[in-house]
Design a protein around this motif. Structure first.
Motif, PDB file in Angstrom:
ATOM      1  N   THR A  99      13.356  -2.127  -8.131  1.00  0.00           N
ATOM      2  CA  THR A  99      12.559  -0.906  -8.060  1.00  0.00           C
ATOM      3  C   THR A  99      13.228   0.270  -8.768  1.00  0.00           C
ATOM      4  OG1 THR A  99      13.492  -0.729  -5.857  1.00  0.00           O
ATOM      5  CG2 THR A  99      11.208  -1.395  -6.012  1.00  0.00           C
TER       6      THR A  99
ATOM      7  N   LEU B  11      12.806   4.262  -8.022  1.00  0.00           N
ATOM      8  CA  LEU B  11      11.697   4.430  -7.085  1.00  0.00           C
ATOM      9  C   LEU B  11      11.909   3.674  -5.780  1.00  0.00           C
ATOM     10  CD1 LEU B  11      10.655   4.730 -10.126  1.00  0.00           C
ATOM     11  CD2 LEU B  11       8.382   4.648  -9.098  1.00  0.00           C
TER      12      LEU B  11
ATOM     13  N   ALA C 222      10.640   5.028  -2.467  1.00  0.00           N
ATOM     14  CA  ALA C 222       9.195   5.059  -2.237  1.00  0.00           C
ATOM     15  C   ALA C 222       8.685   3.730  -1.670  1.00  0.00           C
ATOM     16  CB  ALA C 222       8.460   5.383  -3.536  1.00  0.00           C
ATOM     17  N   ALA C 223       9.514   2.701  -1.726  1.00  0.00           N
ATOM     18  CA  ALA C 223       9.051   1.379  -1.299  1.00  0.00           C
ATOM     19  C   ALA C 223      10.112   0.665  -0.469  1.00  0.00           C
ATOM     20  CB  ALA C 223       8.678   0.542  -2.515  1.00  0.00           C
TER      21      ALA C 223
ATOM     22  N   HIS D  82      10.064  -1.053   2.458  1.00  0.00           N
ATOM     23  CA  HIS D  82       9.797  -2.397   2.977  1.00  0.00           C
ATOM     24  C   HIS D  82       9.851  -3.435   1.862  1.00  0.00           C
ATOM     25  CE1 HIS D  82       7.451   0.006   6.155  1.00  0.00           C
ATOM     26  NE2 HIS D  82       8.574  -0.412   6.710  1.00  0.00           N
ATOM     27  N   PHE D  83       9.238  -3.076   0.745  1.00  0.00           N
ATOM     28  CA  PHE D  83       9.236  -3.991  -0.396  1.00  0.00           C
ATOM     29  C   PHE D  83      10.661  -4.241  -0.887  1.00  0.00           C
ATOM     30  CE2 PHE D  83       8.797  -4.307  -5.176  1.00  0.00           C
ATOM     31  CZ  PHE D  83       8.402  -5.630  -5.183  1.00  0.00           C
TER      32      PHE D  83
ATOM     33  N   PRO E 102       5.387   3.148 -11.059  1.00  0.00           N
ATOM     34  CA  PRO E 102       5.217   3.650  -9.686  1.00  0.00           C
ATOM     35  C   PRO E 102       3.998   3.091  -8.963  1.00  0.00           C
ATOM     36  CG  PRO E 102       4.847   5.401 -11.316  1.00  0.00           C
ATOM     37  CD  PRO E 102       5.394   4.222 -12.058  1.00  0.00           C
TER      38      PRO E 102
ATOM     39  N   ILE F 129       4.689  -0.459  -7.930  1.00  0.00           N
ATOM     40  CA  ILE F 129       5.575  -0.512  -6.768  1.00  0.00           C
ATOM     41  C   ILE F 129       4.836  -0.106  -5.502  1.00  0.00           C
ATOM     42  CG2 ILE F 129       7.596   0.584  -5.730  1.00  0.00           C
ATOM     43  CD1 ILE F 129       8.870   0.594  -8.507  1.00  0.00           C
TER      44      ILE F 129
ATOM     45  N   TYR G 291       2.880  -3.062  -4.233  1.00  0.00           N
ATOM     46  CA  TYR G 291       3.718  -4.062  -3.569  1.00  0.00           C
ATOM     47  C   TYR G 291       4.183  -3.577  -2.198  1.00  0.00           C
ATOM     48  CZ  TYR G 291       4.007  -6.987  -7.750  1.00  0.00           C
ATOM     49  OH  TYR G 291       3.715  -7.814  -8.806  1.00  0.00           O
ATOM     50  N   GLU G 292       4.449  -2.292  -2.093  1.00  0.00           N
ATOM     51  CA  GLU G 292       4.889  -1.751  -0.801  1.00  0.00           C
ATOM     52  C   GLU G 292       3.790  -1.911   0.247  1.00  0.00           C
ATOM     53  OE1 GLU G 292       7.649  -0.895   0.297  1.00  0.00           O
ATOM     54  OE2 GLU G 292       7.283   0.337   2.086  1.00  0.00           O
TER      55      GLU G 292
ATOM     56  N   THR H 140       3.513  -5.650   1.124  1.00  0.00           N
ATOM     57  CA  THR H 140       4.649  -6.064   1.944  1.00  0.00           C
ATOM     58  C   THR H 140       4.505  -5.553   3.367  1.00  0.00           C
ATOM     59  OG1 THR H 140       6.081  -5.977  -0.002  1.00  0.00           O
ATOM     60  CG2 THR H 140       7.159  -6.014   2.150  1.00  0.00           C
ATOM     61  N   ASP H 141       4.109  -4.295   3.484  1.00  0.00           N
ATOM     62  CA  ASP H 141       3.918  -3.687   4.785  1.00  0.00           C
ATOM     63  C   ASP H 141       2.877  -4.462   5.601  1.00  0.00           C
ATOM     64  OD1 ASP H 141       4.832  -1.498   6.370  1.00  0.00           O
ATOM     65  OD2 ASP H 141       2.804  -0.652   6.218  1.00  0.00           O
TER      66      ASP H 141
ATOM     67  N   LEU I  52       4.427  -7.662   6.851  1.00  0.00           N
ATOM     68  CA  LEU I  52       5.354  -7.395   7.959  1.00  0.00           C
ATOM     69  C   LEU I  52       4.582  -7.175   9.255  1.00  0.00           C
ATOM     70  CD1 LEU I  52       7.966  -5.007   6.293  1.00  0.00           C
ATOM     71  CD2 LEU I  52       8.419  -7.288   7.248  1.00  0.00           C
TER      72      LEU I  52
END
Lengths: 229, 229
Positions: free
Chosen positions: A179, A182, A185-186, A188-189, B129, B132, B135-136, B139-140, B143
């Motif tokens: 990442t 950045l 900003a992420a 968990h990922f 960005p 990403i 993906y966040e 992923t969240d 989870l």
DNA sequence: ATTGTAAATGAACGTCATTCATTTAGTGAA
DNA sequence: TTCACTAAATGAATGACGTTCATTTACAAT
């Protein structure tokens, strides 16, 4: 670029009346062999019409007597490679195992030939004998496993789609999910990427492929079971 | 071509000291917008550096003050498109449904942008960005559904692989499986193609996508269940 | 006014795929 | 043998394309 301009292989090797001794230097077979050698040695960047011609000791324009475009060359190479995809398991093994072995072989062949994936995925199989042979063997395997005709093509296409995407993934760099700046900003990922765990002997691409293939095969088998009940 | 020469987006819009009024005609935002407009109107064949420059009323060489290569332009477009992939279901819906909606949206966005698939699949997400961010969110969602960190990335990669392959399939011509003169060599395959049956309202690509997605989601859910037991 | 500099220009390059008029060299017929 | 035919090879040319670079432009800080 647009959905790949589509044609079948163009100029054929001229039909030759019987006992006529060949004087041509070139033909589909020679072109395919040379292209495959070139690509294997130097990669697809080196597969240019001039490079191909040079490797055949011929002028670039000579190729166009046997092939109508560079796309045609790619089509020839694609079909040749399809012959390397192992479908033998469909006659020797139970369906689930056969699908797994076929998918692995298919992915392994084309992960080294990514530029051919749009060719396979978008061009008619017409005039691609090895490609058709592969599909026949796979279809036959599905039929023998009890699959209803109407669902077989969809199942093959679904598996193929996964294979193509996975072939790309084989060539992804190890830091593809880095990442960088950045990261914040992420969270968990980033954490999941850091903890990505792979079984022994598997790299990232193999682990994802195995997970997805197991899931899809299991899911398809369940579909079959409920369809035939 | 080889695994795509990989770099992050090059020349950045110059950092500008505070109250300095901009006099530049170009910037990442303008280039991205123009590229997207060009591609949407005329397709990827029309996305050339000169065409892009012309659409911005600028000389082609001017682009290179803001972007280090055409690859960079593709990267900008890719990240912009990632913002259009709908991940909202991951906060509003149960995991299975969320994955399905995400995958559909992802496929629909990029089936109109096939040339970007190698870019997504092979280039690091660094400095992308919106990518990403997507993906966040995914992923969240995983989870929250109880997925163990170590398996999440592999599951996402597997689903993505299927999505990419399916995006190609959307653009396949209807007669892609027409065997032509070689019909006799592949009787089972030809028959299966002829009897390919699709649920009402689904075209071939949608039917295969639905079948594969259902299978993979079900299979992954089973994996999760057995992993957390 | 002067200087510095990011950004724009336009001409050039090298690499492609592809086309075309022309030549080459076997083949079958006279 | 000679001749005419033709598939196949040649080499020069074309037009796109991505990219580089020396030069100029125009604004901002000094």
């Amino acid at each position: 670029m647009p959905p790949v301009p589509v044609k079948g292989v163009g100029t054929k090797t001229a039909p030759r009346r019987a006992g006529r001794p060949p004087r041509a230097l070139l033909g589909h077979a020679q072109i395919t062999r040379a292209a495959l050698r070139l690509v294997t040695r130097d990669g697809y960047k080196a597969l240019t019409m001039s490079g191909l011609a040079k490797s055949l000791n011929v002028a670039p324009s000579a190729l166009y007597n046997h092939v109508s475009s560079k796309q045609d060359v790619l089509l020839l190479v694609e079909d040749a490679l399809m012959g390397r995809v192992d479908v033998s398991a469909f006659t020797e093994r139970p369906w689930e195992e056969a699908v797994r072995l076929w998918a692995h072989s298919y992915r392994d062949v084309f992960s080294a030939h990514l530029p051919l994936i749009p060719v396979i995925a978008l061009l008619p199989v017409t005039n691609a004998p090895q490609t058709i042979t592969m599909y026949e063997a796979v279809t036959d395997g599905f039929l023998r496993a009890g699959w209803p005709q109407e669902r077989i093509i969809n199942a093959i296409v679904a598996l193929e789609s996964f294979v193509f995407g996975s072939a790309y993934d084989v060539n992804a760099p190890g830091d593809i999910f880095a990442t960088g700046e950045l990261e914040d900003a992420a969270p968990h990922f980033t954490a999941a990427v850091a903890r990505r765990g792979n079984p022994a002997g598997h790299n990232d691409a193999d682990a994802a492929f195995a997970l997805g293939l197991d899931a899809m095969v299991a899911g398809l088998a369940a579909t079959l079971a409920s369809a035939t009940r």
